[in-house]
Design a protein around this motif. Structure first.
Motif, PDB file in Angstrom:
ATOM      1  N   ASN A  99       0.819  -1.222   0.000  1.00 55.08           N
ATOM      2  CA  ASN A  99       0.000   0.000   0.000  1.00 55.08           C
ATOM      3  C   ASN A  99       0.846   1.261   0.000  1.00 55.08           C
ATOM      4  OD1 ASN A  99      -1.507  -2.142   2.107  1.00 55.08           O
ATOM      5  ND2 ASN A  99      -2.701  -1.446   0.349  1.00 55.08           N
ATOM      6  N   LEU A 100       1.856   1.258  -0.858  1.00 58.03           N
ATOM      7  CA  LEU A 100       2.776   2.403  -0.868  1.00 58.03           C
ATOM      8  C   LEU A 100       2.137   3.624  -1.522  1.00 58.03           C
ATOM      9  CD1 LEU A 100       6.096   0.561  -1.744  1.00 58.03           C
ATOM     10  CD2 LEU A 100       5.508   1.673   0.434  1.00 58.03           C
ATOM     11  N   VAL A 101       2.348   4.752  -0.887  1.00 57.54           N
ATOM     12  CA  VAL A 101       1.826   6.034  -1.376  1.00 57.54           C
ATOM     13  C   VAL A 101       2.964   7.045  -1.342  1.00 57.54           C
ATOM     14  CG1 VAL A 101       0.240   7.958  -0.896  1.00 57.54           C
ATOM     15  CG2 VAL A 101      -0.513   5.595  -0.495  1.00 57.54           C
TER      16      VAL A 101
ATOM     17  N   ALA B 184       1.950  10.700  -6.711  1.00 54.68           N
ATOM     18  CA  ALA B 184       2.792  10.121  -7.766  1.00 54.68           C
ATOM     19  C   ALA B 184       2.688   8.603  -7.725  1.00 54.68           C
ATOM     20  CB  ALA B 184       4.238  10.562  -7.587  1.00 54.68           C
ATOM     21  N   VAL B 185       2.526   8.045  -6.523  1.00 52.90           N
ATOM     22  CA  VAL B 185       2.277   6.610  -6.359  1.00 52.90           C
ATOM     23  C   VAL B 185       1.089   6.499  -5.417  1.00 52.90           C
ATOM     24  CG1 VAL B 185       3.166   4.435  -5.442  1.00 52.90           C
ATOM     25  CG2 VAL B 185       4.667   5.913  -6.782  1.00 52.90           C
ATOM     26  N   ASP B 186       0.078   5.754  -5.861  1.00 50.72           N
ATOM     27  CA  ASP B 186      -1.200   5.765  -5.148  1.00 50.72           C
ATOM     28  C   ASP B 186      -1.617   4.342  -4.752  1.00 50.72           C
ATOM     29  OD1 ASP B 186      -3.648   6.375  -4.143  1.00 50.72           O
ATOM     30  OD2 ASP B 186      -4.455   7.244  -5.990  1.00 50.72           O
ATOM     31  N   ASP B 187      -1.193   3.928  -3.582  1.00 52.80           N
ATOM     32  CA  ASP B 187      -1.616   2.651  -3.016  1.00 52.80           C
ATOM     33  C   ASP B 187      -1.169   1.452  -3.854  1.00 52.80           C
ATOM     34  OD1 ASP B 187      -2.804   0.946  -1.223  1.00 52.80           O
ATOM     35  OD2 ASP B 187      -4.832   1.190  -2.023  1.00 52.80           O
ATOM     36  N   VAL B 188       0.145   1.338  -4.001  1.00 48.92           N
ATOM     37  CA  VAL B 188       0.701   0.244  -4.803  1.00 48.92           C
ATOM     38  C   VAL B 188       1.311  -0.823  -3.895  1.00 48.92           C
ATOM     39  CG1 VAL B 188       2.520  -0.388  -6.445  1.00 48.92           C
ATOM     40  CG2 VAL B 188       1.129   1.660  -6.847  1.00 48.92           C
ATOM     41  N   SER B 189       0.944  -2.069  -4.163  1.00 46.99           N
ATOM     42  CA  SER B 189       1.558  -3.200  -3.472  1.00 46.99           C
ATOM     43  C   SER B 189       2.334  -4.021  -4.488  1.00 46.99           C
ATOM     44  CB  SER B 189       0.488  -4.063  -2.795  1.00 46.99           C
ATOM     45  OG  SER B 189      -0.137  -3.323  -1.766  1.00 46.99           O
TER      46      SER B 189
ATOM     47  N   GLN C  51       3.745   4.658 -19.038  1.00 57.46           N
ATOM     48  CA  GLN C  51       4.246   5.851 -19.710  1.00 57.46           C
ATOM     49  C   GLN C  51       5.108   6.681 -18.774  1.00 57.46           C
ATOM     50  OE1 GLN C  51       0.348   7.372 -20.545  1.00 57.46           O
ATOM     51  NE2 GLN C  51       0.827   7.540 -22.733  1.00 57.46           N
ATOM     52  N   SER C  52       5.837   7.593 -19.363  1.00 61.06           N
ATOM     53  CA  SER C  52       6.596   8.562 -18.593  1.00 61.06           C
ATOM     54  C   SER C  52       5.638   9.327 -17.666  1.00 61.06           C
ATOM     55  CB  SER C  52       7.279   9.506 -19.579  1.00 61.06           C
ATOM     56  OG  SER C  52       7.905  10.527 -18.883  1.00 61.06           O
ATOM     57  N   GLY C  53       6.032   9.459 -16.411  1.00 60.66           N
ATOM     58  CA  GLY C  53       5.206  10.190 -15.455  1.00 60.66           C
ATOM     59  C   GLY C  53       4.196   9.329 -14.715  1.00 60.66           C
ATOM     60  N   SER C  54       4.193   8.016 -14.986  1.00 57.93           N
ATOM     61  CA  SER C  54       3.187   7.158 -14.348  1.00 57.93           C
ATOM     62  C   SER C  54       3.551   6.799 -12.908  1.00 57.93           C
ATOM     63  CB  SER C  54       2.966   5.885 -15.188  1.00 57.93           C
ATOM     64  OG  SER C  54       4.177   5.211 -15.403  1.00 57.93           O
ATOM     65  N   GLY C  55       4.789   7.082 -12.497  1.00 60.28           N
ATOM     66  CA  GLY C  55       5.169   6.846 -11.104  1.00 60.28           C
ATOM     67  C   GLY C  55       6.163   5.717 -10.896  1.00 60.28           C
ATOM     68  N   LYS C  56       6.719   5.182 -11.995  1.00 58.93           N
ATOM     69  CA  LYS C  56       7.623   4.036 -11.913  1.00 58.93           C
ATOM     70  C   LYS C  56       8.877   4.350 -11.095  1.00 58.93           C
ATOM     71  CE  LYS C  56       8.198   3.810 -16.415  1.00 58.93           C
ATOM     72  NZ  LYS C  56       7.479   5.052 -16.784  1.00 58.93           N
ATOM     73  N   SER C  57       9.548   5.452 -11.448  1.00 58.16           N
ATOM     74  CA  SER C  57      10.786   5.788 -10.734  1.00 58.16           C
ATOM     75  C   SER C  57      10.516   6.115  -9.276  1.00 58.16           C
ATOM     76  CB  SER C  57      11.484   6.985 -11.398  1.00 58.16           C
ATOM     77  OG  SER C  57      11.932   6.622 -12.681  1.00 58.16           O
ATOM     78  N   THR C  58       9.404   6.763  -9.026  1.00 57.02           N
ATOM     79  CA  THR C  58       9.054   7.109  -7.643  1.00 57.02           C
ATOM     80  C   THR C  58       8.871   5.837  -6.814  1.00 57.02           C
ATOM     81  OG1 THR C  58       7.995   9.130  -8.411  1.00 57.02           O
ATOM     82  CG2 THR C  58       7.423   8.391  -6.196  1.00 57.02           C
ATOM     83  N   LEU C  59       8.198   4.846  -7.390  1.00 57.90           N
ATOM     84  CA  LEU C  59       8.026   3.576  -6.674  1.00 57.90           C
ATOM     85  C   LEU C  59       9.395   2.916  -6.449  1.00 57.90           C
ATOM     86  CD1 LEU C  59       6.174   1.387  -5.489  1.00 57.90           C
ATOM     87  CD2 LEU C  59       6.038   0.372  -7.772  1.00 57.90           C
ATOM     88  N   GLY C  60      10.234   2.913  -7.500  1.00 54.93           N
ATOM     89  CA  GLY C  60      11.576   2.324  -7.382  1.00 54.93           C
ATOM     90  C   GLY C  60      12.401   3.008  -6.307  1.00 54.93           C
TER      91      GLY C  60
ATOM     92  N   ALA D 298      16.514 -10.871  -6.919  1.00 57.14           N
ATOM     93  CA  ALA D 298      15.158 -10.407  -7.217  1.00 57.14           C
ATOM     94  C   ALA D 298      15.331  -9.085  -7.966  1.00 57.14           C
ATOM     95  CB  ALA D 298      14.376 -10.188  -5.927  1.00 57.14           C
ATOM     96  N   VAL D 299      14.783  -9.001  -9.171  1.00 65.29           N
ATOM     97  CA  VAL D 299      15.010  -7.819 -10.005  1.00 65.29           C
ATOM     98  C   VAL D 299      13.702  -7.079 -10.270  1.00 65.29           C
ATOM     99  CG1 VAL D 299      15.835  -6.985 -12.258  1.00 65.29           C
ATOM    100  CG2 VAL D 299      17.001  -8.899 -11.158  1.00 65.29           C
ATOM    101  N   LEU D 300      13.745  -5.768 -10.078  1.00 69.75           N
ATOM    102  CA  LEU D 300      12.653  -4.926 -10.556  1.00 69.75           C
ATOM    103  C   LEU D 300      13.181  -4.199 -11.780  1.00 69.75           C
ATOM    104  CD1 LEU D 300       9.764  -3.858 -10.197  1.00 69.75           C
ATOM    105  CD2 LEU D 300      10.716  -1.946  -8.895  1.00 69.75           C
ATOM    106  N   TYR D 301      12.637  -4.532 -12.934  1.00 64.26           N
ATOM    107  CA  TYR D 301      13.086  -3.966 -14.199  1.00 64.26           C
ATOM    108  C   TYR D 301      12.083  -2.890 -14.615  1.00 64.26           C
ATOM    109  CZ  TYR D 301      13.773  -3.751 -19.283  1.00 64.26           C
ATOM    110  OH  TYR D 301      13.946  -3.320 -20.572  1.00 64.26           O
ATOM    111  N   ILE D 302      12.497  -1.646 -14.455  1.00 60.58           N
ATOM    112  CA  ILE D 302      11.616  -0.525 -14.783  1.00 60.58           C
ATOM    113  C   ILE D 302      11.848  -0.129 -16.238  1.00 60.58           C
ATOM    114  CG2 ILE D 302      11.025   1.874 -14.247  1.00 60.58           C
ATOM    115  CD1 ILE D 302      11.937   1.382 -11.373  1.00 60.58           C
TER     116      ILE D 302
END
Ligand SMILES: Nc1ncnc2c1ncn2[C@@H]1O[C@H](COP(=O)(O)OP(=O)(O)O)[C@@H](O)[C@H]1O
Ligand SMILES: [Mg+2]
Length: 285
Positions: free
Chosen positions: A24-26, A46-51, A65-74, A226-230
């Motif tokens: 539930n990351l925000v 920028a990140v709205d309740d992501v698990s 897309q660019s601006g969707s919040g990927k880097s912020t989550l990373g 464990a890899v998160l590939y953004i």
């Protein structure tokens, strides 16, 4: 110590060991000018309740897309920026609560690499200095000779050979692909359990993208990382990841096994993203 029950986040199926979990990351950022009298600051999520669940030896692609919040989550998962709300569990231990796990300890297990390694490598220092520093921080080696040996081994691990030739170089003397390999080598100096690779190939020439993704794939397999590939590239996500999560405006709109999501998307936004992508099902050259 809190122990994860792995029932809350999608993707937490029995099987590979869960290493890192975000619940539930925000992340909210203030927007607009601070209004004088009312002092009511507008905020955007920028990140709205992501698990999210990352497992050993698995690649999870985070696309959007660019601006969707990927880097912020990373960045939140790397603990580079504070979270607004939510929990992060590393091997079942909640790490954000006060006194649980120091940042220093955490980065020994969770490493982040950036799209532009030029920006993260000190331009005034030779590669040996940059890598040697990471080795000294993360590994129990004392002598200069031992550090030197470790640096050589790391360069070889990421395919920069003969390794001696790279130690004396400055970042500007390397190609973009070589710089990205050095930033992987620096991440590996920590012997991490999790690698978060933020757009690792986006700035690279198409001809060397495959080599770089093959390297990440080899690291996942050999080090059980464990890899998160953004990425915003659905074609490489399909080929190089086990699971994919699609982000849109800070939310995960679709998640699942990569091939099924990309070959048969259920969500309207994923469909639009695919329609805009050139040959997502095609093999990378
Ligand atoms: N430090 C920041 N301050 C304010 N807004 C930010 C900051 N970082 C990112 N944002 C905003 O958060 C949203 C998500 O950005 P980002 O995570 O970089 O997306 P992506 O990596 O998917 O392109 C964007 O609208 C961006 O402008
Ligand atoms: Mg980004």
């Amino acid at each position: 110590m809190t122990t994860t029950d792995t029932t809350t986040a999608p993707g937490a199926a029995a099987g590979p060991a869960v290493v890192l979990e975000g619940r539930n990351l925000v992340k909210e950022y203030p927007v607009g000018a601070r209004s004088g009298l009312l002092r009511r600051q507008q905020r955007m999520r920028a990140v709205d309740d992501v698990s999210i669940v990352l497992a050993a030896g698995r690649v999870t692609a985070l696309v959007g897309q660019s601006g969707s919040g990927k880097s912020t989550l990373g960045r939140m998962l790397a603990r580079l920026i504070p979270v607004t709300a939510g929990e992060i569990l590393l091997e079942g231990t909640e790490v954000l609560s006060a006194g649980r796990m120091s940042h220093r300890e955490y980065v020994g297990d969770v490493q982040l690499t950036l799209q532009d390694p030029f920006a993260s490598l000190n331009p005034l220092r030779r590669i040996e200095y940059t890598l040697g520093r990471a080795v000294r921080i993360h590994q129990d080696v004392r002598t200069a000779e031992a550090v030197h040996e470790r640096c050589l081994a790391l360069l070889e691990r990421v395919g920069l050979t003969p390794a001696e030739r790279y130690l004396d170089r400055f970042p500007h003397e390397l190609s973009g692909g070589e710089r990205q390999r050095v930033s992987f080598a620096r991440a590996l100096a920590a012997s991490p359990k999790v690698l978060i690779a933020d757009e690792p190939v986006s700035m690279l020439d198409v001809t060397i993208r495959k080599e770089m993704l093959d390297l990440i794939d080899a690291l996942r397999r050999d080090e059980d990382l464990a890899v998160l590939y953004i990425t915003h590239d659905l074609g490489s996500a399909r080929r190089y990841s086990d699971e994919v999560m699609v982000m849109h405006h800070g939310k995960v709109v679709e998640a699942g096994e990569s091939r099924s999501v990309i070959d048969d998307p259920q969500d309207e936004y994923t469909r639009r993203l695919l329609a805009a992508a050139p040959n997502p099902g095609a093999r990378l050259r």
